[in-house]
Each structure stands twice: as C-alpha cells, then as structure tokens.
Motif scaffolding. Structure first.
Motif, short mmCIF file in Angstrom:
data_model
loop_
_atom_site.label_atom_id
_atom_site.label_comp_id
_atom_site.label_asym_id
_atom_site.label_seq_id
_atom_site.Cartn_x
_atom_site.Cartn_y
_atom_site.Cartn_z
N TYR A 94 0.83 -1.22 0.00
CA TYR A 94 0.00 0.00 0.00
C TYR A 94 0.86 1.26 0.00
O TYR A 94 0.52 2.25 -0.66
CB TYR A 94 -0.95 0.00 1.20
CG TYR A 94 -2.16 -0.86 1.00
CD1 TYR A 94 -3.06 -0.62 -0.04
CD2 TYR A 94 -2.42 -1.94 1.85
CE1 TYR A 94 -4.17 -1.41 -0.23
CE2 TYR A 94 -3.53 -2.74 1.68
CZ TYR A 94 -4.40 -2.47 0.64
OH TYR A 94 -5.51 -3.26 0.45
N MET A 95 1.96 1.24 0.74
CA MET A 95 2.82 2.43 0.76
C MET A 95 3.46 2.65 -0.60
O MET A 95 3.57 3.80 -1.07
CB MET A 95 3.89 2.29 1.84
CG MET A 95 4.70 3.54 2.05
SD MET A 95 3.70 4.98 2.51
CE MET A 95 3.96 4.99 4.27
N ALA A 96 3.88 1.57 -1.27
CA ALA A 96 4.47 1.70 -2.61
C ALA A 96 3.43 2.25 -3.59
O ALA A 96 3.75 3.11 -4.43
CB ALA A 96 4.98 0.34 -3.08
N VAL A 97 2.20 1.80 -3.47
CA VAL A 97 1.14 2.32 -4.36
C VAL A 97 0.89 3.81 -4.07
O VAL A 97 0.69 4.60 -5.00
CB VAL A 97 -0.16 1.49 -4.19
CG1 VAL A 97 -1.31 2.13 -4.95
CG2 VAL A 97 0.06 0.06 -4.67
N THR A 98 0.94 4.19 -2.80
CA THR A 98 0.76 5.61 -2.44
C THR A 98 1.83 6.47 -3.10
O THR A 98 1.54 7.52 -3.69
CB THR A 98 0.82 5.78 -0.91
OG1 THR A 98 -0.19 4.98 -0.31
CG2 THR A 98 0.61 7.23 -0.51
N ILE A 99 3.07 6.02 -3.02
CA ILE A 99 4.17 6.76 -3.64
C ILE A 99 4.01 6.79 -5.15
O ILE A 99 4.21 7.82 -5.80
CB ILE A 99 5.53 6.14 -3.24
CG1 ILE A 99 5.74 6.28 -1.73
CG2 ILE A 99 6.67 6.78 -4.01
CD1 ILE A 99 6.88 5.45 -1.18
N LEU A 100 3.60 5.67 -5.73
CA LEU A 100 3.40 5.60 -7.18
C LEU A 100 2.31 6.58 -7.62
O LEU A 100 2.46 7.28 -8.64
CB LEU A 100 3.03 4.17 -7.58
CG LEU A 100 2.79 3.93 -9.07
CD1 LEU A 100 4.09 4.13 -9.85
CD2 LEU A 100 2.26 2.53 -9.31
N LEU A 101 1.22 6.66 -6.86
CA LEU A 101 0.15 7.60 -7.20
C LEU A 101 0.64 9.04 -7.09
O LEU A 101 0.24 9.90 -7.89
CB LEU A 101 -1.06 7.36 -6.31
CG LEU A 101 -1.83 6.06 -6.59
CD1 LEU A 101 -2.87 5.80 -5.50
CD2 LEU A 101 -2.50 6.10 -7.96
N GLY A 102 1.51 9.31 -6.12
CA GLY A 102 2.11 10.65 -6.04
C GLY A 102 2.93 10.95 -7.28
O GLY A 102 2.89 12.07 -7.81
N CYS A 103 3.66 9.95 -7.78
CA CYS A 103 4.44 10.12 -9.01
C CYS A 103 3.52 10.41 -10.19
O CYS A 103 3.82 11.27 -11.03
CB CYS A 103 5.28 8.87 -9.30
SG CYS A 103 6.67 8.64 -8.21
N VAL A 104 2.41 9.68 -10.27
CA VAL A 104 1.46 9.91 -11.36
C VAL A 104 0.95 11.34 -11.32
O VAL A 104 0.88 12.03 -12.35
CB VAL A 104 0.27 8.91 -11.26
CG1 VAL A 104 -0.85 9.29 -12.23
CG2 VAL A 104 0.75 7.49 -11.52
N PHE A 105 0.62 11.83 -10.12
CA PHE A 105 0.16 13.21 -9.97
C PHE A 105 1.20 14.19 -10.52
O PHE A 105 0.86 15.11 -11.28
CB PHE A 105 -0.14 13.50 -8.50
CG PHE A 105 -0.58 14.91 -8.25
CD1 PHE A 105 -1.92 15.27 -8.37
CD2 PHE A 105 0.34 15.90 -7.91
CE1 PHE A 105 -2.33 16.57 -8.15
CE2 PHE A 105 -0.06 17.21 -7.68
CZ PHE A 105 -1.40 17.55 -7.80
#
Length: 196
Positions: A94-105
């Motif tokens: 979940y933390m990796a997905v959170t960081i990935l979504l921040g990258c997408v933003f």
C-alpha cells in the motif's frame, strides 16, 4: 538518550510527541495556504476582469489528478491499517502504491505545465497564471516532500518496525496526516482555480 512519549501518550495532552509535532506543523501549513488563498481572493475581487479557469486550464487532467490524490489517501490509510493488523508485507504494498500515485500526480502536472509553457503562458502573463503557478507549484513541493517521507518509511526507515513496531506505526500515521492535508489542499485548489 531516549526520546520520551514516542509510543505512550502524554497525560497532559493525550497525544504522543510526534502527533503533537505534526499537528503544530499542519497548523503552520494551514496559515501558509490560508494566506495564499486570502491573497487570491483579494486580487480576484479587485480585478476588473478575471478569466475563468476552465478557459485556460485543463479540467479533465485536473479531474484525473483529483481522483489520483484521493486514491492515494485511501492507500495511505490502508498502509497504516495494515501495520495496526501486524501485516508488514501488506503495508509495503500500500505504501508503494501511495508513492506511485504521487508520481502519477507529478507527471500529469509536468505535462500540464509543459503545455502552458508551450502556449506561452507563464506566471508573468497575468495575475491568474501567477496565482495558478504559485499555488500549484507550492502544492507540488508538498507532494514531493510527502513522497520523500513515505519513501523513507518504505525503505531505510522500515528497520524500526523490527525493534519498535508501535513507534513505526505512529510515524506512518503522522506521515499519513501530512499526506491527507496535501490532498485536502488540492481539493480546495481544484474548484478554486479550474472551475470558478
């Protein structure tokens, strides 16, 4: 020297020192963005003409970014909840997905900024764009800061889980509070700049 009240709560406040610190920090952030929003209102109400945001900015991209940030808040909560349930491997996902979504933003914002610069729209072009680039640029720095903290908790900071899991869970919760604040700021920015 051991830092007090990292795990147990203080009797006088009912909070850990870390949580008191993050709430004080968020209070200062509210004042910062509050001052910028107040400046925006004063400049806009004093202007004789003011462009609608949807005539200059890309509303579909901003809508997509809003969904991305809200989703990242959900995954951030799930990361913390996973630690509460003693599921460290699920936390990492979940933390990796959170960081990935921040990258997408940030990638979407990069394309949005690039398009504006290509069209000759810069902060010096008019007051609307000056405010747009100031508020969204500052917000992007906050997203980047939150991603850095989350990446630390996912990487080298995760060693604390083995020695003091409660303290580590508290750190993730504090990081999550900041991340939710960043999302909340965007939820104000999106309609203010793009739709009004």
């Amino acid at each position: 020297m051991e830092i007090p009240y990292t795990v147990e709560v203080r009797r006088d406040t009912g909070l850990t020192n870390g949580k008191i610190g993050i709430w004080l920090f968020l209070a200062s952030e509210v004042m910062l963005f509050g001052a910028l929003f107040a400046s925006y209102i004063l400049i806009r109400t004093g202007a004789q003409t003011w462009p609608r945001g949807d005539t200059i900015l890309n509303v579909p991209l901003a809508t997509f970014n809003t969904i991305v940030l809200i989703s990242s808040s959900v995954t951030m909560v799930m990361a913390w909840a996973s630690l509460e349930r003693q599921r460290f491997s699920t936390f990492r996902i979940y933390m990796a997905v959170t960081i990935l979504l921040g990258c997408v933003f940030l990638v979407v914002k990069y394309f949005e900024y690039s398009h504006k610069f290509h069209d000759g729209l810069f902060p010096r072009t008019n007051n609307f764009l000056a405010i747009y680039f100031t508020l969204t640029g500052l917000h992007m720095l906050h997203v980047l800061g939150g991603m850095a903290v989350n990446a630390y908790l996912l990487g080298p900071g995760a060693k604390l889980w083995k020695t003091n899991p409660v303290w580590f869970t508290n750190r993730v919760e504090n990081s999550g509070l900041f991340w939710h604040f960043v999302d909340l700021v965007w939820i104000f920015l999106f309609p203010t700049l793009y739709l009004l």
